[in-house]
Design an enzyme around this catalytic site. Structure first.
Site, mmCIF file in Angstrom:
data_model
loop_
_atom_site.group_PDB
_atom_site.id
_atom_site.type_symbol
_atom_site.label_atom_id
_atom_site.label_comp_id
_atom_site.label_asym_id
_atom_site.label_seq_id
_atom_site.Cartn_x
_atom_site.Cartn_y
_atom_site.Cartn_z
ATOM 1 N N HIS A 37 60.291 42.143 35.395
ATOM 2 C CA HIS A 37 59.704 43.405 35.829
ATOM 3 C C HIS A 37 58.386 43.061 36.534
ATOM 4 O O HIS A 37 57.744 42.054 36.210
ATOM 5 C CB HIS A 37 59.438 44.237 34.562
ATOM 6 C CG HIS A 37 59.008 45.643 34.802
ATOM 7 N ND1 HIS A 37 57.705 45.982 35.094
ATOM 8 C CD2 HIS A 37 59.699 46.805 34.768
ATOM 9 C CE1 HIS A 37 57.614 47.296 35.217
ATOM 10 N NE2 HIS A 37 58.805 47.832 35.032
ATOM 11 N N ASP B 61 58.265 39.476 26.948
ATOM 12 C CA ASP B 61 58.148 40.893 27.272
ATOM 13 C C ASP B 61 59.312 41.592 26.577
ATOM 14 O O ASP B 61 60.460 41.500 27.020
ATOM 15 C CB ASP B 61 58.213 41.043 28.800
ATOM 16 C CG ASP B 61 58.405 42.487 29.239
ATOM 17 O OD1 ASP B 61 58.579 43.359 28.375
ATOM 18 O OD2 ASP B 61 58.404 42.723 30.455
ATOM 19 N N GLN C 160 62.298 45.996 26.732
ATOM 20 C CA GLN C 160 63.694 46.460 26.672
ATOM 21 C C GLN C 160 64.437 45.880 25.470
ATOM 22 O O GLN C 160 65.646 46.072 25.331
ATOM 23 C CB GLN C 160 64.445 46.061 27.956
ATOM 24 C CG GLN C 160 63.866 46.661 29.222
ATOM 25 C CD GLN C 160 64.030 48.179 29.299
ATOM 26 O OE1 GLN C 160 64.847 48.768 28.601
ATOM 27 N NE2 GLN C 160 63.247 48.805 30.158
ATOM 28 N N LYS D 220 59.185 53.459 25.009
ATOM 29 C CA LYS D 220 60.580 53.039 25.194
ATOM 30 C C LYS D 220 61.306 52.920 23.859
ATOM 31 O O LYS D 220 62.477 52.596 23.797
ATOM 32 C CB LYS D 220 60.625 51.695 25.934
ATOM 33 C CG LYS D 220 60.168 51.809 27.400
ATOM 34 C CD LYS D 220 60.348 50.497 28.111
ATOM 35 C CE LYS D 220 59.574 50.418 29.404
ATOM 36 N NZ LYS D 220 60.144 51.204 30.499
ATOM 37 N N CYS E 58 61.408 48.387 39.592
ATOM 38 C CA CYS E 58 60.214 47.529 39.433
ATOM 39 C C CYS E 58 60.605 46.061 39.295
ATOM 40 O O CYS E 58 59.997 45.326 38.507
ATOM 41 C CB CYS E 58 59.365 47.942 38.232
ATOM 42 S SG CYS E 58 58.653 49.559 38.421
HETATM 43 N N1 PLP Z 1 58.770 45.096 31.176
HETATM 44 C C1 PLP Z 1 60.011 45.582 31.229
HETATM 45 C C2 PLP Z 1 61.173 44.663 31.011
HETATM 46 C C3 PLP Z 1 60.209 46.938 31.486
HETATM 47 O O1 PLP Z 1 61.446 47.430 31.542
HETATM 48 C C4 PLP Z 1 59.084 47.778 31.680
HETATM 49 C C5 PLP Z 1 59.255 49.201 31.993
HETATM 50 O O2 PLP Z 1 60.238 49.621 32.529
HETATM 51 C C6 PLP Z 1 57.812 47.216 31.587
HETATM 52 C C7 PLP Z 1 57.697 45.875 31.338
HETATM 53 C C8 PLP Z 1 56.583 48.038 31.778
HETATM 54 O O3 PLP Z 1 56.416 48.903 30.704
HETATM 55 P P1 PLP Z 1 55.218 49.955 30.694
HETATM 56 O O4 PLP Z 1 55.287 50.678 32.009
HETATM 57 O O5 PLP Z 1 55.524 50.819 29.522
HETATM 58 O O6 PLP Z 1 53.950 49.186 30.545
#
Ligand code: PLP
Length: 404
Positions: free
Chosen positions: A122, A199, A202, A225, A363
């Protein structure tokens, strides 16, 4: 145990209609809906518990402080962290990664050093490192992916050099749904003395995460999430690492003493929580984690896997269907395109049918480049979705397909 009708009643929004159609919410990878208990926790917090924490001697301040610190313990237990000092509240995954990118590179990286990421990250696990790369002249090394959407593990092992300082990877891809082999990834990095950040944005809503068992050095996720509120997230870091890192932001809460000559920083975890924290958000996040605990993450995972299998089989029956991400280890995210139909057209018409899916690059533009596409339609499932909703999605896609 896992009674879907009862569960759905916990989420009032699922009873809404969109353009006179029952809402079919399949955009859970972007954010999940909130159970009543989480919303009530927020309301209750503001109605009965609201006072700034940590600094007050009065009753309400102490109660709010206790609730915030109790929430920290709930997160600690949820991740099986060794100590609650290892749990830092952030605004979300993005802020947590920015914190590590900034503090870690300040303390441990110099020009020419390298961070390993992957092609399926992401943007929030790319851009913070690029900002540091520009500041400190460090480099990103990228693990490519196979045609099925798995990490090329041989290339991963070959990417290490004496300049590698950190590995920073998604636990689960938000586009491909791939559940990465994080145990092996961590073992390979640790063999070379390199720490790993995962990270987990998900991952935590769908699979059991035990940070001690994984032996991961940093683990991050977002509350929204996993059925919690927006604006709150978590950075887990091993105490030995967090102790060595400099603060990310300065201000109240994160100090032990301040004079114009010298400031002494506070202990963990407060060193990384400058300013008034979101103590209502933290308690509501804890409520969400308790909700997940009550249902049982294993039951959730089993149910969601059933949905994933069913949806994949049904989608594959559609003429012209291309699914991106066919790993043998997948979480409940399906990215797809149908024939030459543009993902926006598909998303917009499905919306008119009451079906919420996400369209675009999710993203993850570098991943789109690697796949040679501009974007996909993405259906992502949560514990409250049903096979009936998947049937509605299939009928919707078929309808769109016939229109084009
Ligand atoms: N990392 C992953 C794999 C994601 O799917 C997302 C959000 O879609 C993020 C990071 C970013 O999360 P946040 O916008 O809640 O900081």
């Amino acid at each position: 145990m896992f009674d879907i009708d009862t569960i759905r009643k916990d989420f009032p929004i699922l009873g809404e209609t969109i353009y006179n159609k029952p809402l079919v919410y399949l955009d859970n990878g972007a954010t999940t809906q909130k159970p009543r208990c989480v919303v009530e926790k927020i309301e209750q917090g503001y109605y009965t518990l609201n006072a700034n924490i940590h600094r007050g001697v009065h009753y309400l301040s102490q109660k709010a402080t206790e609730a915030h610190e109790e929430a920290r313990k709930t997160v600690q237990t949820f991740l099986n962290a060794h100590s609650s000092n290892e749990i830092i509240f952030t605004r979300g995954t993005t802020e947590a990664i920015n914190l590590i990118a900034s503090s870690f590179s300040d303390e441990f990286m110099e020009a020419g050093d390298e961070v390993i990421v992957s092609a399926m990250e992401h943007h929030s696990n790319i851009v913070p490192w690029q900002i540091q790369a520009a500041r400190k002249n460090i480099a990103l090394k990228v693990i490519p992916i196979t045609s099925k959407g798995d990490l090329c593990m041989d290339t991963y092992k070959a990417l290490f050099s004496e300049r590698t300082k950190l590995v920073s990877l998604a636990h689960v891809s938000n586009v491909l749904g791939t559940v990465n082999p994080v145990r092996e990834i961590i073992e390979e990095a640790h063999k070379r003395g390199i720490p790993v950040l995962l990270d987990g944005a998900q991952a935590v809503p769908h699979i059991k995460v035990d940070v001690q068992d994984l032996d991961v050095d940093f683990y991050v996720f977002s509350g929204h999430k996993i059925y919690g509120p927006t604006g709150i997230g978590v950075l887990y870091g091993k105490e030995e690492w967090l102790d060595k890192l400099p603060p990310y932001q300065g201000g109240g809460e994160m100090i032990a003493s301040v004079s114009f000559e010298k400031t002494v920083f506070n202990e963990l975890p407060f060193k990384f929580e400058a300013g008034t924290p979101d103590y209502i958000g933290s308690t509501a996040l804890a409520e969400a984690l308790n909700y997940v605990n009550r249902l049982g993450i294993t039951h959730i995972a089993n149910y969601e896997n059933e949905l994933l299998e069913y949806a994949t089989t049904r989608l594959m029956e559609i003429e012209g269907m291309r699914i991106f991400g066919e790993s043998d280890h997948k979480s409940c995210v399906i990215s797809f395109l149908v024939g030459n139909i543009h993902h926006y057209d598909m998303g917009m018409i499905l919306d008119r049918l009451g079906i919420a899916v996400r369209t675009g690059h999710h993203c993850a533009e570098p991943l789109m480049h690697a796949l040679g596409i501009e974007g996909t339609v993405r259906a992502s499932f949560a514990l409250y979705n049903t096979k009936n909703e998947i049937n509605t999605l299939i009928e919707g896609i078929d309808r769109v397909r016939k229109m084009f």
